[in-house]
Design an enzyme around this catalytic site. Structure first.
Site, PDB file in Angstrom:
ATOM      1  N   SER A   1     -45.619 -32.608  41.201  1.00  0.00           N
ATOM      2  CA  SER A   1     -45.195 -32.879  42.578  1.00  0.00           C
ATOM      3  C   SER A   1     -43.803 -32.350  42.901  1.00  0.00           C
ATOM      4  O   SER A   1     -43.428 -32.322  44.071  1.00  0.00           O
ATOM      5  CB  SER A   1     -45.238 -34.385  42.845  1.00  0.00           C
ATOM      6  OG  SER A   1     -46.571 -34.845  42.861  1.00  0.00           O
TER       7      SER A   1
ATOM      8  N   GLU B   1       0.785  -1.227   0.000  1.00  0.00           N
ATOM      9  CA  GLU B   1       0.000   0.000   0.000  1.00  0.00           C
ATOM     10  C   GLU B   1       0.822   1.285   0.000  1.00  0.00           C
ATOM     11  O   GLU B   1       0.408   2.276  -0.608  1.00  0.00           O
ATOM     12  CB  GLU B   1      -0.939  -0.007   1.224  1.00  0.00           C
ATOM     13  CG  GLU B   1      -1.992  -1.082   1.192  1.00  0.00           C
ATOM     14  CD  GLU B   1      -2.985  -0.875   0.056  1.00  0.00           C
ATOM     15  OE1 GLU B   1      -3.447   0.258  -0.153  1.00  0.00           O
ATOM     16  OE2 GLU B   1      -3.273  -1.868  -0.646  1.00  0.00           O
TER      17      GLU B   1
END
Length: 839
Positions: free
Chosen positions: A471, A87
């Site tokens: 239960s 770059e």
């Protein structure tokens, strides 16, 4: 001549000055709209939130832009040099604008004009200019924007160091595959940290800023390799790599293996999704997907695997009793069956199974073709694997295979252990369930499974499914009674009772076996899960009290105070039930379940922690001989510790002598309670040891009967037991600790009175001021030997008077069919009644 030269010179100077003036005006106009570049000082890019298990295993990542911020000091030079070569090779020497890049860009634009192309050609931007564009400007291609980019680059260079500019660039740049920044790209392309990248991998990542789609590893692999080669050559030119290293790197394939987002542990997808919802609730969507949070969860991957396996085995085992239903799909067998079957997506979180297509049938055997793997580029691999589906190996299918399968049917199969190429048939169960395992001392959820497969159904049955606990709710009723004057030896009548509802109808609760058992101790009542005596007990202590205890335990936020709720008729979740039992195991201190231990922001500052206990002495800067810090438990005490021990002891009896005896095989102290609802629609077991509290729920998503043989004891307990056996393997058995100050006595389990010497009995623990009865007392009201008969006669008259209403009142009219007590034999005679209620 001199005059002409002077005129030309003057005109030239005027033109130059006019040009300078026009340029100055233009630059002033362009720069007037420049954004404030100083905001880069405080720039906080959206960063991926990462979620880890308790042992550090990565569970999930959440992000709109997958980015992991990487300080420039931690970026390896290899990668930096690759980007500089690709770059901006003069980055560390120019002032923000790369002159050679400008010359190259001017050339390209001039050539484009000559070809009739008036658009601005890319290129020529330095790294600093790219920072200006990416952070502060739009991506439009105009001369004004290019000039603004250059002006900003100069200003940025005058304000920030080169390293800071490069750090901004490397963390912001888009590199494809939803990767923002180099750290995310290394993970998403190669599943590596930056320091693990090779020369060829670093060069490929550095090749991507020019256009990730132009060099896509799957759609344009040749272009990607050529661009990577170009970057490697530039690195050699700039002295960052040798020719030998470059030659090796160029010969390497791309080796891109995209990393999946979301959950990273297939067995924990229900857990990670619940964590995601919790984080969104705490911090909002923006922070979740861009705040860079580091989340340490409570999950133990080893226990999670055990929990998933135990629940799956239980669901599959039940489903096998229902027989084979249908194939997953049916396809036409073409020239390449692999391509056709590959179109059918398997369950991603059930890797033990494979999809296969029936290629041919031969009696009780089928030749099958296994679904080929999909490659990273989503194409189908070339390998084709065939095998045999053997009828004799499919123990749960009684019919010949040819009667249930045909050519082209696609089914799930799994390999038969020890027999190469032989497979057995599998089937996704219709039945569903959930398992929650938590630390009963802290509420940390160590494992959570919300169903058979998250890929098939994201509905979390551990936290979202509201079901009747049956239960398994009874311990809350009994705990309320023990906390308010009852003892485990108190006796309650188990005999028919009629409850008038508010609409005038009559409810007649009954026991599971449709029988009545007369006077029963509280211990016997919970061990055998007696419904009728539980209703009488709840009536005696008052349903408002039961409702308050249910709220304190976290089972319900509000509970309607009607007697049917004492049998678990309300709806709650597996998570809430497990936390309620963990509260009992924790000595009555309230347990609030959590999936998150702590959350840190992007800077490592802790912004949330679950443990709110106080620590005296934890903040000492140095050790000067002081003692260990003191942890102060400031959690709410919702149950007397002695009561908690009593109910724990009674729940141990459920495992030793009651409805949960399948858990006896663990050979360690285990307390728990089964639950089964009306018509066998839901089955539960919630239990605990001193180390672990576990809740198991099973049932259909659209509630329907599972069959009269399916109860909490036969379905849920085996799942619980399988998980506990693996989770506690190798750990010594730990007893439950009795609080100091309690007394112990041997009790006759039938009558509740003190056992005589040599008589079989159960050792009970009593609070100070209480103890065993000298003779049987009923409905929990202790009486001495003098007034026992009188009290029992009064009770006989009470029951003779008729049924009780919903609020505990006794109507005037007689009910008939009431129990009769015979003082000479000490027995109650009871008539039978119709079915009803929960068990």
């Amino acid at each position: 001549m001199l005059r002409l030269l002077g005129w030309i010179f003057g005109f030239g100077m005027f033109a130059v000055l006019a040009g300078i003036g026009v340029a100055a005006i233009y630059l002033t106009t362009v720069s007037a709209g420049l954004p404030d570049y100083t905001v880069l000082k405080d720039y906080q890019p959206p960063v991926t939130t990462r979620v880890h298990a308790a042992d550090g295993t990565l569970l999930a990542e959440f992000a709109r832009e997958r980015r992991l911020f990487q300080p420039i000091e931690t970026v390896p030079p290899l990668l930096v040099n690759a980007f500089l070569s690709a770059e901006d090779k003069d980055f560390y020497s120019h002032g923000g604008i790369a002159l050679d890049g400008l010359v190259r860009a001017a050339r390209d634009n001039l050539l484009a004009r000559m070809d009739g192309n008036n658009s601005i050609q890319g290129g020529g931007s330095s790294i600093t200019q790219q920072v200006a564009k990416n952070f502060l400007l739009s991506s439009e291609q105009t001369w004004d924007r290019k000039i603004q980019e250059a002006l900003l680059a100069v200003r940025i260079e005058s304000t920030f160091s080169k390293d800071r500019i490069l750090e901004l660039y490397l963390n912001e740049i888009f590199l494809g595959l939803n990767s923002y920044g180099v750290a995310a790209a290394a993970l998403n392309y190669f599943d590596k940290a930056l320091y693990q990248l090779t020369l060829s991998e670093a060069a490929y990542i550095a090749a991507l800023p020019k256009g990730p789609n132009n060099y896509h590893p799957f759609r344009r692999p040749q272009a990607a390799i050529e661009r990577r080669t170009w970057v490697i050559d530039r690195m050699v030119e700039n002295g960052y790599a040798t020719a030998e290293e470059a030659a090796v790197a160029k010969d390497e394939p791309l080796n891109v293996s995209p990393r999946a987002g979301g959950s990273q542990l297939y067995s924990a997808e229900y857990f990670t999704e619940e964590v995601r919802r919790e984080l969104a609730k705490l911090y909002g969507e923006d922070q979740l997907y861009g705040g860079g949070l580091s989340v340490r969860t409570t999950l133990e991957p080893r226990l999670q695997d055990y929990a998933r396996r135990a629940l799956m085995d239980g669901l599959i085992s039940y489903d096998h009793t229902k027989g084979f239903r249908a194939p997953v799909a049916s396809i036409e067998i073409g020239a390449d069956w692999g391509v056709d079957v590959a179109k059918i997506i398997p369950l991603s979180d059930v890797p033990e199974w494979q999809l296969a297509v029936v290629l041919s049938m031969n009696g009780n055997e089928a030749s099958i073709g296994l679904r080929p793997d999909s490659l990273a580029d989503n194409t189908v691999g070339d390998e084709r694997t065939v095998g045999t589906l053997s009828g004799p190996e499919i123990k749960w299918v009684s019919k010949p295979l040819q009667s249930i399968l045909k050519v082209g049917d696609v089914v799930y199969v799994s390999p038969v252990s020890g027999k190469t190429g032989i497979y057995t048939l599998e089937q996704v169960p219709e039945i569903e369930g959930a398992l929650v395992a938590m630390d009963p001392r802290t509420g940390r959820v160590l494992a959570m499974v919300g169903g058979f497969s998250y890929a098939m159904s994201e509905f979390n049955r551990a936290t979202q499914a509201l079901r009747q606990p049956g239960s398994s709710f009874k311990p809350i009723v009994y705990a309320a009674a023990l906390d308010n004057g009852y003892t485990p030896a108190s006796v309650v009548l188990d005999a028919p009772v009629e409850i008038r509802n508010s609409d005038g109808t009559i409810w007649r609760p009954e026991n599971y076996a449709q029988e009545f058992y007369g006077p029963q101790t509280l211990r016997r009542g919970i061990e055998r899960s007696r419904n009728v005596m539980t209703v009488r007990l709840a009536k005696d202590i008052g349903m408002p009290l039961v409702s308050e205890y249910a709220r304190l335990f976290g089972v319900y936020d509000t509970m309607q105070p009607v007697l049917a709720m004492a049998l678990g008729a309300g709806e709650t979740t597996d998570m809430r039930m497990t936390a309620a039992y963990a509260t009992i195991a924790n000595g009555g201190r309230k347990i609030v379940p959590t999936l998150i231990d702590r959350v840190q922001d992007r800077y490592g500052v802790t912004v949330y922690k679950h443990d709110q206990r106080l620590c005296q002495g934890c903040s000492a800067e140095e050790w000067t001989g002081q003692g260990e810090p003191t942890i102060i438990d400031n959690r709410e005490q919702v149950l007397d510790p002695m009561t908690a021990y009593q109910i724990t002891s009674m729940l141990e009896g459920v495992v030793q002598r009651g409805t949960g005896t399948a858990a006896k095989s663990l050979n360690r102290p285990v307390a728990g309670k089964t639950g089964t609802t009306n018509d066998y629609k839901d089955a539960w077991f919630v239990g605990f040891t001193p180390e672990l509290a576990v809740g198991v729920y099973v049932g259909y998503d659209q509630p329907r009967s599972m069959g009269s043989s399916v109860t909490g004891g036969t379905f849920a307990v085996p799942i619980f037991t399988q998980f506990m056996a693996k989770a506690l393997e190798g750990k010594p058995a730990t007893p439950f600790v009795e609080p100091s100050g309690m007394t112990n006595a041997w009790i006759n389990p039938n009558s509740g009175v003190k056992a005589f010497e040599g008589e079989a009995g159960i050792e009970e623990s009593f609070k100070p001021g209480t103890g065993p009865n000298l003779m049987t007392s009923v409905i929990g009201i202790d009486v001495n030997t003098v007034d026992a008969i009188q009290r029992q006669q009064q009770m006989q008259q009470q029951y003779d008077s008729g049924f009780v209403d919903q609020n505990g009142g006794v109507p005037d009219q007689g009910g008939g069919g009431q129990p009769v007590y015979d003082p000479s034999t000490g027995q109650w005679s009871t008539p039978t009644a119709g079915r009803g209620g929960l068990f």
